[in-house]
Write a protein that holds these residues in place. Sequence first.
Motif, PDB file in Angstrom:
ATOM      1  N   ARG A  93      32.702 -66.546-118.215  1.00  0.00           N
ATOM      2  CA  ARG A  93      31.120 -67.316-118.455  1.00  0.00           C
ATOM      3  C   ARG A  93      31.704 -69.013-119.473  1.00  0.00           C
ATOM      4  N   ALA A  94      31.981 -68.530-120.126  1.00  0.00           N
ATOM      5  CA  ALA A  94      32.439 -68.858-121.718  1.00  0.00           C
ATOM      6  C   ALA A  94      33.556 -70.093-120.815  1.00  0.00           C
ATOM      7  N   ASN A  95      34.230 -70.059-120.047  1.00  0.00           N
ATOM      8  CA  ASN A  95      35.297 -70.222-120.173  1.00  0.00           C
ATOM      9  C   ASN A  95      34.835 -71.914-118.978  1.00  0.00           C
ATOM     10  N   LYS A 114      31.771 -73.029-118.926  1.00  0.00           N
ATOM     11  CA  LYS A 114      30.498 -73.691-120.050  1.00  0.00           C
ATOM     12  C   LYS A 114      31.300 -74.366-120.467  1.00  0.00           C
ATOM     13  N   ARG A 115      32.941 -74.513-121.038  1.00  0.00           N
ATOM     14  CA  ARG A 115      33.703 -75.322-121.742  1.00  0.00           C
ATOM     15  C   ARG A 115      34.261 -76.570-120.884  1.00  0.00           C
ATOM     16  N   TYR A 144      33.306 -76.803-117.893  1.00  0.00           N
ATOM     17  CA  TYR A 144      32.355 -77.870-116.545  1.00  0.00           C
ATOM     18  C   TYR A 144      31.342 -77.709-116.861  1.00  0.00           C
ATOM     19  N   SER A 145      30.961 -78.403-118.582  1.00  0.00           N
ATOM     20  CA  SER A 145      29.632 -78.108-118.735  1.00  0.00           C
ATOM     21  C   SER A 145      28.008 -79.079-117.909  1.00  0.00           C
ATOM     22  N   LYS A 146      28.609 -79.512-117.631  1.00  0.00           N
ATOM     23  CA  LYS A 146      26.929 -79.860-116.647  1.00  0.00           C
ATOM     24  C   LYS A 146      27.545 -78.836-114.874  1.00  0.00           C
ATOM     25  N   ARG A 147      27.835 -78.587-114.629  1.00  0.00           N
ATOM     26  CA  ARG A 147      27.523 -77.916-113.157  1.00  0.00           C
ATOM     27  C   ARG A 147      28.211 -75.746-113.643  1.00  0.00           C
ATOM     28  N   TRP A 148      28.465 -75.377-114.765  1.00  0.00           N
ATOM     29  CA  TRP A 148      28.896 -74.347-114.489  1.00  0.00           C
ATOM     30  C   TRP A 148      28.072 -73.066-113.824  1.00  0.00           C
ATOM     31  N   GLN A 149      26.860 -73.635-114.400  1.00  0.00           N
ATOM     32  CA  GLN A 149      25.793 -72.874-113.181  1.00  0.00           C
ATOM     33  C   GLN A 149      25.530 -72.366-112.187  1.00  0.00           C
TER      34      GLN A 149
END
Length: 110
Positions: A25-27, A29-30, A32-37
């Motif tokens: 999850r952290a990877n 977020k780092r 793909y900050s706009k699409r990680w969810q």
Amino acid sequence: MLQPPADEKTYPPDPIPMYVPAWWRANLKRNYSKRWQLILFHQVKRAPLILRVNQRQYTREQYQSLLSDAGISSEPIDELAGVSLSCAFLLPEAVPVSDLPGFYTGAVSV
């Protein structure tokens, strides 16, 4: 303990941590900050099933009738990735294999 105001909408806990390790999850977020969810949502979403009918037991039409009688929707697949498929179905909603008519007798495989 603080309580939210009575008129404030409450949300269930985020289910994603149950399915993915914290490091992944952290990877995301780092990187793909706009699409990680959205990426995580698609990872935990149940995939559709593709079935192959054993034509020694049923024709594709006969097995589709069995699926319909069991309340399972299916769509015949004639071709996938350039390969002709004369005995395949796509189940848009995955079901447990135990719900597939004749699965344990070899009538169909996933």
